[in-house]
Enzyme design. Structure first.
Site, PDB file in Angstrom:
ATOM      1  N   PRO A 269       0.820  -1.220   0.000  1.00  0.00           N
ATOM      2  CA  PRO A 269       0.000   0.000   0.000  1.00  0.00           C
ATOM      3  C   PRO A 269       0.854   1.270   0.000  1.00  0.00           C
ATOM      4  CG  PRO A 269       0.190  -0.843   2.224  1.00  0.00           C
ATOM      5  CD  PRO A 269       0.962  -1.800   1.339  1.00  0.00           C
ATOM      6  N   GLY A 270       0.396   2.272  -0.688  1.00  0.00           N
ATOM      7  CA  GLY A 270       1.052   3.575  -0.653  1.00  0.00           C
ATOM      8  C   GLY A 270       0.053   4.603  -0.158  1.00  0.00           C
ATOM      9  N   ARG A 271      -0.878   4.937  -1.035  1.00  0.00           N
ATOM     10  CA  ARG A 271      -1.859   5.992  -0.769  1.00  0.00           C
ATOM     11  C   ARG A 271      -2.626   5.799   0.544  1.00  0.00           C
ATOM     12  NH1 ARG A 271      -4.139   8.616  -5.316  1.00  0.00           N
ATOM     13  NH2 ARG A 271      -3.550   6.762  -6.500  1.00  0.00           N
ATOM     14  N   ARG A 307      -0.961  16.162  -9.498  1.00  0.00           N
ATOM     15  CA  ARG A 307      -2.132  15.277  -9.656  1.00  0.00           C
ATOM     16  C   ARG A 307      -3.319  15.935 -10.371  1.00  0.00           C
ATOM     17  NH1 ARG A 307      -4.792  12.703  -6.308  1.00  0.00           N
ATOM     18  NH2 ARG A 307      -4.734  10.750  -7.444  1.00  0.00           N
ATOM     19  N   TYR A 311      -4.160  14.056 -13.774  1.00  0.00           N
ATOM     20  CA  TYR A 311      -5.305  13.121 -13.782  1.00  0.00           C
ATOM     21  C   TYR A 311      -6.636  13.821 -13.526  1.00  0.00           C
ATOM     22  CZ  TYR A 311      -1.306  10.276 -12.184  1.00  0.00           C
ATOM     23  OH  TYR A 311      -0.080   9.700 -12.027  1.00  0.00           O
ATOM     24  N   CYS A 338       3.233  28.732 -16.206  1.00  0.00           N
ATOM     25  CA  CYS A 338       2.692  29.159 -17.498  1.00  0.00           C
ATOM     26  C   CYS A 338       2.094  27.987 -18.260  1.00  0.00           C
ATOM     27  CB  CYS A 338       3.783  29.841 -18.300  1.00  0.00           C
ATOM     28  SG  CYS A 338       4.403  31.255 -17.410  1.00  0.00           S
ATOM     29  N   GLU A 339       1.037  27.440 -17.749  1.00  0.00           N
ATOM     30  CA  GLU A 339       0.300  26.333 -18.373  1.00  0.00           C
ATOM     31  C   GLU A 339      -1.160  26.487 -17.942  1.00  0.00           C
ATOM     32  OE1 GLU A 339       1.249  23.394 -20.036  1.00  0.00           O
ATOM     33  OE2 GLU A 339       3.427  23.434 -19.772  1.00  0.00           O
ATOM     34  N   TYR A 367       1.875  10.616  -3.758  1.00  0.00           N
ATOM     35  CA  TYR A 367       2.042  11.098  -5.140  1.00  0.00           C
ATOM     36  C   TYR A 367       1.943  12.622  -5.217  1.00  0.00           C
ATOM     37  CZ  TYR A 367       1.100   6.150  -5.571  1.00  0.00           C
ATOM     38  OH  TYR A 367       1.148   4.796  -5.398  1.00  0.00           O
TER      39      TYR A 367
HETATM   40  N1  LLP Z   1       2.537  -1.740  -6.083  1.00  0.00           N
HETATM   41  C1  LLP Z   1       2.776  -1.454  -7.380  1.00  0.00           C
HETATM   42  C2  LLP Z   1       3.429  -2.465  -8.219  1.00  0.00           C
HETATM   43  C3  LLP Z   1       2.399  -0.199  -7.896  1.00  0.00           C
HETATM   44  O1  LLP Z   1       2.625   0.065  -9.191  1.00  0.00           O
HETATM   45  C4  LLP Z   1       1.774   0.758  -7.057  1.00  0.00           C
HETATM   46  C5  LLP Z   1       1.374   2.060  -7.579  1.00  0.00           C
HETATM   47  C6  LLP Z   1       1.555   0.412  -5.702  1.00  0.00           C
HETATM   48  C7  LLP Z   1       1.949  -0.845  -5.256  1.00  0.00           C
HETATM   49  C8  LLP Z   1       0.918   1.349  -4.713  1.00  0.00           C
HETATM   50  O2  LLP Z   1      -0.381   1.677  -5.030  1.00  0.00           O
HETATM   51  P1  LLP Z   1      -1.294   2.524  -4.012  1.00  0.00           P
HETATM   52  O3  LLP Z   1      -1.544   1.680  -2.777  1.00  0.00           O
HETATM   53  O4  LLP Z   1      -0.560   3.771  -3.656  1.00  0.00           O
HETATM   54  O5  LLP Z   1      -2.514   2.793  -4.776  1.00  0.00           O
HETATM   55  N2  LLP Z   1       0.496   8.753  -9.518  1.00  0.00           N
HETATM   56  C9  LLP Z   1      -0.825   8.168  -9.390  1.00  0.00           C
HETATM   57  C10 LLP Z   1      -0.789   6.790  -8.787  1.00  0.00           C
HETATM   58  C11 LLP Z   1       0.140   5.836  -9.512  1.00  0.00           C
HETATM   59  C12 LLP Z   1       0.255   4.498  -8.833  1.00  0.00           C
HETATM   60  C13 LLP Z   1       1.381   3.724  -9.385  1.00  0.00           C
HETATM   61  N3  LLP Z   1       1.555   2.445  -8.798  1.00  0.00           N
HETATM   62  C14 LLP Z   1      -1.717   9.113  -8.591  1.00  0.00           C
HETATM   63  O6  LLP Z   1      -1.257  10.194  -8.220  1.00  0.00           O
HETATM   64  O7  LLP Z   1      -2.884   8.815  -8.357  1.00  0.00           O
END
Ligand code: LLP
Length: 405
Positions: A269-271, A307, A311, A338-339, A367
């Site tokens: 997990p990240g987010r 972001r 997106y 400037c965008e 992110y």
């Molecule tokens: N594992 C893999 C192999 C991944 O590619 C990713 C995210 C994660 C784990 C973690 O995912 P999460 O739990 O954070 O959803 N920049 C974009 C999100 C790109 C995610 C890329 N991969 C944004 O700002 O929404």
């Protein structure tokens, strides 16, 4: 975060005071929120005692990674840089997994040298590279095979990764073929079947489909995987609505899966760990009124937070001082870049604002800073962490002179 007498506080600190001390634009993180998220995540999956590998791509600040390592978390990395950051933050190499479709020879070599838990592979060519390096080193390398389950994560198209049209992972047929070819290899130890179907997932059904796809591979290959790495992707509530992802349904299904297959689960997990812990503090430089739109021009730009431009992502923006004077006019909160896409938010009405007022963009912990750039030759923002009634600067603001050298 809350208002006391109309003034905004993060963990008992007045946001205006934080801004006075550290300046803008700055990212501010709350340790208390971070701890809450980690404990919640563990609680949601306590029946299966998973290995939680924090996805470093979502936030790579060393101090934050170090706090996460103290909670026992590992790391999911996708480059030599992220691996270095995780090691520097004292994350146990035995809790680090390395994913990504384009790992170079140098990166694979570095990962093997540091004895990380797994290299999750995404193509036959990559496996051949690992094999070559392992042979040269006369080592048996632990690898995972990343499955592309062809499951739609029902999220934003740009952050979907589990469809066959996406560049990630191997098909079921390829995985089975690789297992049959390399299960007795002297140099490759296939330990894991991994998957990651996308990010900001708010519906549990794609996860259930993903588990089914994993089960199919296990059944058809008749191979025992010690680990199943189910990736990350759990969505958060950017618009302050109620809990959106049904963790219970996902967790129940995973528990059954674990019981049946006697495997260890890895999450990436990240987010869901860091997203809502981060705030972007900014100041209004100018207010520009046109007949139809009130442009609120702030000192944070798309180079600080990509972001919305990338997106069309939604982030709430709140004032550090609340008032009751509402202005009914279209407000565009924009940056100085400037965008035309350098725009954070459009709302139909907002409280009365003036130049010099401070604003806070919410839920930018994931992110946010990692996607920032020096576009328009602007220095990167500062980062601070509120922990136990103290504020620590955890990343200096860049100096223009250093960037242009
Ligand atoms: N594992 C893999 C192999 C991944 O590619 C990713 C995210 C994660 C784990 C973690 O995912 P999460 O739990 O954070 O959803 N920049 C974009 C999100 C790109 C995610 C890329 N991969 C944004 O700002 O929404």
């Amino acid at each position: 975060m809350n208002y006391i007498k109309n003034k905004l506080f993060i963990d008992k600190f007045s946001v205006d005071k934080i801004i006075k001390k550290f300046g803008t634009p700055s990212y501010c993180y709350s340790y208390d929120e971070l701890k809450k998220n980690v404990l919640n995540f563990k609680k949601n999956f306590n029946k299966i005692n998973p290995l939680i590998c924090f996805s470093v791509k979502s936030n790579n600040n060393i101090k934050i990674l170090n706090e996460l390592s103290k909670f026992g978390l590992g790391a999911d990395v996708v480059s030599k840089g992220e691996l270095l950051a995780a090691l520097k933050a004292k994350i146990n190499p035995n809790k680090i997994v390395f994913s990504g479709v384009g790992k170079t020879y140098d990166e694979i070599d570095f990962a093997i040298k540091n004895k990380i838990l797994l290299i999750n592979t995404e193509s036959l060519s990559e496996i051949l590279s690992i094999l070559k390096i392992a042979k040269k080193k006369q080592k048996r390398v632990n690898i995972g095979l990343r499955l592309n389950p062809n499951v739609d994560a029902k999220t934003i198209k740009e952050i979907t990764t589990g469809k066959i049209s996406n560049k990630f992972g191997l098909t079921e047929t390829e995985v089975i073929k690789i297992i049959n070819q390399y299960k007795k290899s002297k140099y490759l130890n296939i330990k894991c079947l991994s998957v990651h179907i996308g990010s900001q997932i708010t519906n549990h059904v794609p996860y259930l489909k993903m588990l089914k796809a994993l089960q199919n591979v296990i059944d058809k290959s008749k191979f025992y995987f010690e680990y199943i790495d189910v990736g990350g992707g759990m969505g958060i509530n950017y618009n302050n609505s109620r809990q959106i992802l049904n963790y219970k349904k996902y967790s129940d299904k995973i528990s059954k899966f674990v019981k049946k297959n006697k495997v260890k689960i890895i999450f990436e997990p990240g987010r869901s760990i860091i997203g809502n812990t981060g705030y972007l503090l900014a100041k209004i430089i100018y207010i520009k009124d046109t007949t139809k739109i009130r442009f609120i021009i702030i000192d944070a730009g798309m180079n600080d937070l990509m972001r919305p431009a990338l997106y069309k992502a939604y982030h709430r923006i709140i004032p550090t001082k609340k008032n009751r004077n509402k202005i009914f006019k279209l407000h565009d909160f924009v940056g100085p870049i400037c965008e035309t896409t350098d725009k954070f938010l459009t709302v139909k009405s907002y409280q009365k604002l003036k130049e010099g007022d401070n604003l806070v963009i919410l839920d930018v912990g994931a992110y946010g800073k990692v996607l920032s750039s020096n576009y328009n030759l602007r220095e990167n923002s500062k980062e601070v962490l509120i922990k136990k009634s103290k504020i620590f600067q955890i990343k200096k603001r860049q100096k223009i002179e250093d960037i242009i050298q």
